[in-house]
Design a protein around this motif. Structure first.
Motif, mmCIF file in Angstrom:
data_model
loop_
_atom_site.group_PDB
_atom_site.id
_atom_site.type_symbol
_atom_site.label_atom_id
_atom_site.label_comp_id
_atom_site.label_asym_id
_atom_site.label_seq_id
_atom_site.Cartn_x
_atom_site.Cartn_y
_atom_site.Cartn_z
ATOM 1 N N SER A 224 2.145 2.380 -3.420
ATOM 2 C CA SER A 224 1.147 2.803 -4.392
ATOM 3 C C SER A 224 1.290 4.294 -4.700
ATOM 4 O O SER A 224 1.625 5.101 -3.835
ATOM 5 C CB SER A 224 -0.250 2.525 -3.851
ATOM 6 O OG SER A 224 -1.222 3.074 -4.708
ATOM 7 N N GLN A 225 1.008 4.677 -5.923
ATOM 8 C CA GLN A 225 1.075 6.086 -6.324
ATOM 9 C C GLN A 225 -0.103 6.880 -5.777
ATOM 10 O O GLN A 225 -0.009 8.074 -5.578
ATOM 11 C CB GLN A 225 1.086 6.193 -7.848
ATOM 12 C CG GLN A 225 2.310 5.608 -8.498
ATOM 13 C CD GLN A 225 3.555 6.406 -8.184
ATOM 14 O OE1 GLN A 225 3.512 7.605 -7.999
ATOM 15 N NE2 GLN A 225 4.679 5.708 -8.098
ATOM 16 N N GLN B 142 8.563 -3.763 -2.510
ATOM 17 C CA GLN B 142 7.614 -4.619 -3.219
ATOM 18 C C GLN B 142 8.033 -6.081 -3.149
ATOM 19 O O GLN B 142 7.198 -6.964 -2.919
ATOM 20 C CB GLN B 142 7.475 -4.180 -4.671
ATOM 21 C CG GLN B 142 6.704 -2.896 -4.835
ATOM 22 C CD GLN B 142 6.676 -2.420 -6.277
ATOM 23 O OE1 GLN B 142 7.487 -2.851 -7.096
ATOM 24 N NE2 GLN B 142 5.762 -1.512 -6.576
ATOM 25 N N TYR C 13 0.822 -1.207 0.000
ATOM 26 C CA TYR C 13 0.000 0.000 0.000
ATOM 27 C C TYR C 13 0.860 1.263 0.000
ATOM 28 O O TYR C 13 0.534 2.240 -0.663
ATOM 29 C CB TYR C 13 -0.926 -0.019 1.218
ATOM 30 C CG TYR C 13 -1.778 1.218 1.377
ATOM 31 C CD1 TYR C 13 -2.857 1.441 0.537
ATOM 32 C CD2 TYR C 13 -1.507 2.155 2.370
ATOM 33 C CE1 TYR C 13 -3.646 2.565 0.681
ATOM 34 C CE2 TYR C 13 -2.280 3.280 2.516
ATOM 35 C CZ TYR C 13 -3.348 3.481 1.675
ATOM 36 O OH TYR C 13 -4.124 4.604 1.812
#
Length: 110
Positions: free
Chosen positions: A20-21, A43, A17
């Motif tokens: 995430s962008q 990741q 999370y």
């Protein structure tokens, strides 16, 4: 054992999370800065933790029910992280109290 699997699943999803962008930049746990600078490593670490959590749940509950339980747990943790992280409710105090309650319930009930 179930509390440890839940914690690993939470940590794995929270790392994903944070990479995430679309995540709102909140710095409540301290992992957010590290994941911002080491995106690829976080990741890979997150995916390794998810695989470890899936393997532990399959070992603890069996292959069929362990896989089903892992995905139910992942959906629950993902929903809670997505709802509570932007509100800045995921901090060390809240997670520590929750973890201690889960350990207490697990030892007393199971």
């Amino acid at each position: 054992m179930a509390t440890g699997i839940s914690f690993l699943t939470f940590l794995a999803f929270y790392l994903l999370y944070c990479t995430s962008q679309k995540m709102a930049a909140v710095d409540t746990l301290g992992l957010e800065k590290w994941t911002g600078t080491h995106k690829r490593a976080s990741q890979y670490a997150s995916l390794a933790l998810m695989i470890l959590s899936l393997g532990l749940s399959c070992f603890y509950w069996g292959i069929g029910s362990g896989t089903f339980t892992f995905f139910i747990l992942l959906m629950t943790v993902a929903s809670l992280v997505i709802l509570l992280a932007p509100l800045k409710l995921l901090n060390y105090r809240f997670l520590g109290i929750l973890f201690l309650c889960f350990i207490l319930f697990e030892t007393l009930l199971f």
